[in-house]
Design a protein around this motif. Structure first.
Motif, PDB file in Angstrom:
ATOM      1  N   ARG A 174      74.562  66.623  42.051  1.00  0.00           N
ATOM      2  CA  ARG A 174      75.434  67.507  40.446  1.00  0.00           C
ATOM      3  C   ARG A 174      77.359  67.609  40.972  1.00  0.00           C
ATOM      4  N   GLY A 175      77.728  67.717  40.094  1.00  0.00           N
ATOM      5  CA  GLY A 175      79.027  67.433  40.900  1.00  0.00           C
ATOM      6  C   GLY A 175      79.980  68.463  41.269  1.00  0.00           C
ATOM      7  N   SER A 176      78.861  69.595  41.817  1.00  0.00           N
ATOM      8  CA  SER A 176      78.725  70.434  42.515  1.00  0.00           C
ATOM      9  C   SER A 176      78.835  70.500  44.471  1.00  0.00           C
ATOM     10  N   TRP A 177      78.200  69.320  44.538  1.00  0.00           N
ATOM     11  CA  TRP A 177      78.052  68.791  45.728  1.00  0.00           C
ATOM     12  C   TRP A 177      78.770  67.771  46.211  1.00  0.00           C
ATOM     13  N   ARG A 178      79.858  68.644  47.347  1.00  0.00           N
ATOM     14  CA  ARG A 178      80.653  67.866  48.367  1.00  0.00           C
ATOM     15  C   ARG A 178      80.635  66.519  48.644  1.00  0.00           C
ATOM     16  N   HIS A 179      79.132  66.312  49.011  1.00  0.00           N
ATOM     17  CA  HIS A 179      78.922  64.830  49.476  1.00  0.00           C
ATOM     18  C   HIS A 179      79.315  65.478  51.505  1.00  0.00           C
ATOM     19  N   GLU A 180      78.993  66.362  52.176  1.00  0.00           N
ATOM     20  CA  GLU A 180      78.731  66.512  53.538  1.00  0.00           C
ATOM     21  C   GLU A 180      78.243  66.415  54.023  1.00  0.00           C
ATOM     22  N   PRO A 181      78.193  65.938  55.092  1.00  0.00           N
ATOM     23  CA  PRO A 181      77.481  65.377  56.590  1.00  0.00           C
ATOM     24  C   PRO A 181      76.055  66.119  55.587  1.00  0.00           C
ATOM     25  N   VAL A 182      74.721  65.433  55.988  1.00  0.00           N
ATOM     26  CA  VAL A 182      73.094  66.127  55.745  1.00  0.00           C
ATOM     27  C   VAL A 182      72.723  66.051  57.233  1.00  0.00           C
ATOM     28  N   MET A 183      71.729  66.877  58.070  1.00  0.00           N
ATOM     29  CA  MET A 183      70.470  67.104  59.298  1.00  0.00           C
ATOM     30  C   MET A 183      69.709  67.232  58.923  1.00  0.00           C
ATOM     31  N   LEU A 184      68.891  66.266  59.341  1.00  0.00           N
ATOM     32  CA  LEU A 184      67.202  66.345  59.098  1.00  0.00           C
ATOM     33  C   LEU A 184      66.810  66.642  60.471  1.00  0.00           C
ATOM     34  N   GLY A 185      65.760  67.043  60.216  1.00  0.00           N
ATOM     35  CA  GLY A 185      65.271  67.792  61.183  1.00  0.00           C
ATOM     36  C   GLY A 185      65.460  68.560  62.794  1.00  0.00           C
ATOM     37  N   THR A 186      66.052  69.501  62.214  1.00  0.00           N
ATOM     38  CA  THR A 186      66.325  70.802  62.924  1.00  0.00           C
ATOM     39  C   THR A 186      65.581  71.441  63.115  1.00  0.00           C
ATOM     40  N   ASN A 187      64.219  71.682  61.989  1.00  0.00           N
ATOM     41  CA  ASN A 187      63.413  72.541  62.050  1.00  0.00           C
ATOM     42  C   ASN A 187      62.169  72.091  62.530  1.00  0.00           C
ATOM     43  N   THR A 237      76.216  60.451  50.521  1.00  0.00           N
ATOM     44  CA  THR A 237      76.485  61.130  51.233  1.00  0.00           C
ATOM     45  C   THR A 237      75.668  61.063  52.849  1.00  0.00           C
ATOM     46  N   PRO A 238      76.433  61.557  53.842  1.00  0.00           N
ATOM     47  CA  PRO A 238      76.322  60.681  55.315  1.00  0.00           C
ATOM     48  C   PRO A 238      75.010  61.649  55.658  1.00  0.00           C
ATOM     49  N   PHE A 239      74.240  61.232  56.436  1.00  0.00           N
ATOM     50  CA  PHE A 239      73.116  61.955  57.159  1.00  0.00           C
ATOM     51  C   PHE A 239      72.885  61.053  58.428  1.00  0.00           C
ATOM     52  N   SER A 240      72.493  62.337  59.280  1.00  0.00           N
ATOM     53  CA  SER A 240      71.379  62.236  60.272  1.00  0.00           C
ATOM     54  C   SER A 240      70.248  62.550  60.674  1.00  0.00           C
ATOM     55  N   ILE A 241      69.716  61.562  61.290  1.00  0.00           N
ATOM     56  CA  ILE A 241      67.916  62.249  61.259  1.00  0.00           C
ATOM     57  C   ILE A 241      68.243  62.601  62.830  1.00  0.00           C
ATOM     58  N   LEU A 242      67.217  63.774  63.576  1.00  0.00           N
ATOM     59  CA  LEU A 242      66.412  64.037  64.304  1.00  0.00           C
ATOM     60  C   LEU A 242      65.209  63.436  64.709  1.00  0.00           C
ATOM     61  N   THR A 243      64.366  62.904  65.787  1.00  0.00           N
ATOM     62  CA  THR A 243      63.231  62.884  65.779  1.00  0.00           C
ATOM     63  C   THR A 243      63.210  62.443  67.413  1.00  0.00           C
ATOM     64  N   LYS A 244      61.170  62.479  67.354  1.00  0.00           N
ATOM     65  CA  LYS A 244      61.017  63.030  68.380  1.00  0.00           C
ATOM     66  C   LYS A 244      60.057  61.057  68.161  1.00  0.00           C
ATOM     67  N   GLY A 245      59.750  61.149  67.049  1.00  0.00           N
ATOM     68  CA  GLY A 245      58.817  60.731  66.667  1.00  0.00           C
ATOM     69  C   GLY A 245      59.265  58.602  66.643  1.00  0.00           C
ATOM     70  N   THR A 246      57.809  58.025  67.437  1.00  0.00           N
ATOM     71  CA  THR A 246      58.389  56.333  67.073  1.00  0.00           C
ATOM     72  C   THR A 246      58.148  55.348  65.510  1.00  0.00           C
ATOM     73  N   LEU A 247      57.449  56.576  64.352  1.00  0.00           N
ATOM     74  CA  LEU A 247      57.840  56.189  63.504  1.00  0.00           C
ATOM     75  C   LEU A 247      58.652  55.582  62.727  1.00  0.00           C
ATOM     76  N   LEU A 248      60.396  56.460  63.132  1.00  0.00           N
ATOM     77  CA  LEU A 248      61.377  56.005  62.535  1.00  0.00           C
ATOM     78  C   LEU A 248      61.201  54.491  62.128  1.00  0.00           C
ATOM     79  N   ARG A 249      60.605  53.712  63.564  1.00  0.00           N
ATOM     80  CA  ARG A 249      60.654  52.558  62.948  1.00  0.00           C
ATOM     81  C   ARG A 249      60.039  51.703  62.433  1.00  0.00           C
ATOM     82  N   ARG A 250      59.807  52.331  61.155  1.00  0.00           N
ATOM     83  CA  ARG A 250      59.000  51.774  60.411  1.00  0.00           C
ATOM     84  C   ARG A 250      59.823  51.973  59.125  1.00  0.00           C
ATOM     85  N   ASP A 251      60.980  52.851  59.053  1.00  0.00           N
ATOM     86  CA  ASP A 251      61.799  52.582  58.120  1.00  0.00           C
ATOM     87  C   ASP A 251      63.431  52.418  58.577  1.00  0.00           C
TER      88      ASP A 251
END
Length: 713
Positions: A450-463, A489-503
């Motif tokens: 969307r044109g209104s999206w300001r490309h602010e950093p996004v966090m994944l895994g906070t809940n 969009t810059p982003f961060s991924i928060l995890t305890k999971g080793t499946l991260l290695r797959r990606d």
């Protein structure tokens, strides 16, 4: 129409596509939903030091359900064994606890028991012990806790292999569920009555002087009512009725004794016939005889089991019965008083097999509490067999986190009442009812274009963890990563999971376009404590291997060493050990912080502490009085003075997690404007610690990490 069996809050959920259960995730239901939005805006009043989040899952499938065959024998606190299917909440069992340099058998209380269906594996040990368990189940080996099977692709965990040695004493062979047969009862009475009863047949003159009469007297007097009541019951089953009454009162030196009596000639004759020596004793008679003679004349003290008597025929019969059941024994020299003892050989494994085989009545002689967990039993794994079928299985939760299953130390499953504080679903729903936003990547793609999206950093895994075990099935993260990358969009991924290695290949490509930060907290580096704090998650070794893999992929890695737990992980030795391993894995930066106990979590934490470390309870009440959630400033300052010099020693950049504030410069997470100029960064953490990725001095931690910080015991 409302679904009465639906996950709380989903009864009228229009977006529900279907609910799915699979053998790979036995006990877990996945509720697949179509979400209307993917980006979640964090309210400005929130303590979260970031503005946008994406959570593809609600609930968590990290937690494993460790299960055993219903016929598995669990060692109860009274020394007897009971099928795990018959164990109930409130029962006392034998668990273990480390005390000083030894792990010891201790009393534990069962808080929950449940059944499920899982794929079955048979683990066979060198002594013949067999264990039928799920692939997720863990047993204690000489090298720590290990699962029956390795993890699914993309994840790592320690698992059993042949030649691993399990801890405990084993069963000496396949478990048999014995029943009391007539032969067993007759053998028991022979051992008990010949060993400890009085039988008298004597002629007396009549009081009127006219002739004589024959008197018959049977009496069995015992201080242990368990054996007395069993003997009375067994006699009654054979038609002999007895009267029970007080035999002698208690004194400072002796316990009270009760006795069963009969003076009927018919009863006397019947008892004599019952206890006659058989010409060819059956195995069942021998089993009962050993139980009876042990209750009458046996002892088990300081690790030695003996049967002591002065009757040569009884001693010989005891030796023969032991040999018939494969036990080794030795006859000790006769004492000055004319008695001798038969001593059982083979140590604890033989003693436990004797008790499980014979099932004596007197529980005080069976006590194992306080003994060290050490044994010379041949408990080496000789085979692990996939039985190729899904069967009914049972598991329990205990106050020590473990129990004794078929004679080996077994990890238990954890009831999940502690997840109420996540404000998701109460009880086990958080682990067993997982909401999956199957269209999250598609919806996210539309939102960030969307044109209104300001490309602010996004966090994944906070809940909830985006790389939990369910991600192995649904593979939502690749689409999310692509949507964010393509939109800039810059982003961060928060995890305890080793499946991260797959990606990692995909994330490496993304880091060439936007700033990428990956987060995985490593709070505890002691496997045993880690399994209590974060059951079902990869251990420190597996997570550090993920750090190493990310480093080798070109990312600079930050490890979040938090929460640091007062008195348990805050020693110089523990912190130095953690930093040594972090540095060796290739990380360049560490964020640390003290345990945070928000209301609702504190009660669960303190309950676990009272069980695992009662000596620390008063100290914790001082550190976190009343409704206080954070460790006092004095403790945090003390911790900083301890950690900072060690960071310098190991050449690691680092800071405390509360050295940032919301809205200030972001350490490790750049804005879109400077993302392309900044080197890609991978941080390893989750929850409150991960919030520090974007953080400003003085920020309080996130609710997610408060949850992660207190998921203890």
């Amino acid at each position: 129409m409302a679904d009465a069996a639906a996950l709380p809050g989903m009864e009228q959920l229009n977006g529900l596509v279907r609910s799915v259960t699979t053998p790979e995730f036995a006990g877990v239901t996945f509720h697949e939903v179509l979400c209307k939005s993917a980006l979640n805006h964090v309210p400005s009043a929130s303590a979260m030091p970031f503005d946008w989040t994406v959570n593809p899952y609600r609930g968590c499938s990290h937690a494993c359900v460790y299960c055993l065959s219903p016929d598995t024998l669990v060692l109860m606190a009274d020394g007897r064994s009971k099928r795990i299917a018959d164990v109930r909440a409130g029962d006392d069992v034998v668990g273990t606890r480390r005390e000083g340099s030894y792990r010891r058998y201790v009393r534990a209380t069962v808080s929950a028991q449940w059944t499920t269906r899982k794929r079955a594996y048979r683990v066979t040990l060198a002594d013949g012990t067999e264990l039928i368990a799920s692939g997720d189940h863990r047993f204690l080996t000489e090298r720590g806790w290990k699962h029956v099977q390795p993890a699914e692709a993309g994840s790592q965990r320690p698992y059993l292999t042949t030649n691993n040695k399990l801890m405990g004493f084993g069963t000496g062979g396949p478990v048999k569920c014995f029943v009391q047969t007539d032969d067993y009862r007759q053998g028991y009475l022979a051992g008990m009555i010949r060993g400890d009863a009085m039988m008298l047949k004597r002629e007396y003159p009549r009081s009127n002087g006219k002739g004589k009469y024959m008197a018959y007297r049977f009496r069995l007097a015992l201080a242990d009512t368990e054996a007395l009541e069993r003997s009375q019951d067994f006699l009654l089953r054979h038609g002999v009725s007895t009267i029970q009454r007080l035999f002698s009162v208690a004194t400072p030196q002796r316990r009270e004794m009760n006795a069963i009596f009969s003076s009927r000639a018919a009863d006397f004759a019947a008892i004599q016939e019952l206890i006659d020596w058989p010409d060819q004793p059956s195995l069942e008679w021998s089993r009962g005889f050993l139980a009876g003679i042990f209750d009458a004349e046996g002892s088990c003290s300081r690790g030695v089991l003996r049967v002591t008597n002065g009757d040569e025929q009884i001693l010989a019969a005891t030796t023969v019965a032991l040999e018939a059941h494969g036990f080794r024994s030795v006859r000790e020299p006769m004492r000055p008083n004319g008695v001798s003892s038969i001593r059982l050989l083979g140590g604890l494994p033989s003693r436990r097999r004797f008790f499980d085989l014979t099932r004596p009545a007197i529980s005080r002689k069976l006590n194992l509490i306080g003994d060290a967990v050490k044994s010379d039993a041949p408990l080496r794994v000789v085979s692990i067999e996939d039985l190729g079928e899904t069967i009914d299985m049972v598991d329990i939760t205990t106050s020590t986190g473990d129990f004794i299953a078929n004679g080996v130390v077994s990890h238990n499953c954890f009831a999940r009442g502690t997840h109420e504080y996540l404000e998701l679903d109460a009880g086990r729903d958080f682990d067993t009812q997982v909401v999956v936003k199957i269209n999250v990547a598609e919806v996210l793609g539309k939102e960030v274009r969307r044109g209104s999206w300001r490309h602010e950093p996004v966090m994944l895994g906070t809940n909830t963890d985006p790389y939990q075990r369910a991600e192995g099935r649904y593979k939502l993260m690749p689409g999310i990563v692509s949507a964010l990358t393509e939109s800039g969009t810059p982003f961060s991924i928060l995890t305890k999971g080793t499946l991260l290695r797959r990606d990692l290949p995909l994330l490496t490509e993304a880091a060439g376009e936007v700033h990428v930060s990956l987060a995985m907290s490593i709070a505890v580096f002691d496997d045993e404590l880690q399994h209590l704090i974060e059951p079902g998650t990869p251990n420190a070794t597996a997570r550090l291997e993920t750090v190493r893999a990310a480093t080798e992929a070109g990312f600079r890695v930050t490890v979040f060493l938090m929460p640091i737990i007062p008195h348990l992980t805050d020693s110089i030795a523990a912190i130095d050990h953690a930093l040594t391993r972090i540095k060796a894995a290739g990380a360049v930066r560490v964020v640390y912080g003290a345990l945070h106990l928000r209301p609702g979590a504190k009660q669960w934490f303190l309950q676990g502490l009272e069980t695992q470390h009662p000596e620390l309870v008063s100290s914790y009440r001082g550190l976190y009085p009343g409704a206080t959630a954070t460790a006092p400033k004095a403790y945090r300052s003390w911790l900083a003075k301890r950690v900072r010099p060690l960071l310098r020693v190991h050449g690691l950049d680092g800071r405390a997690e509360d050295e940032n504030v919301r809205g200030g410069p972001v350490a490790g997470l750049a804005s879109r404007a400077d993302a392309r100029a900044a080197p890609p960064i991978v941080t390893t953490s989750r929850g409150r610690a991960a919030a520090a990725l974007r953080a400003p001095a003085g920020a309080s931690g996130s609710a997610a990490d408060e949850a992660a910080s207190t998921r203890l015991f």
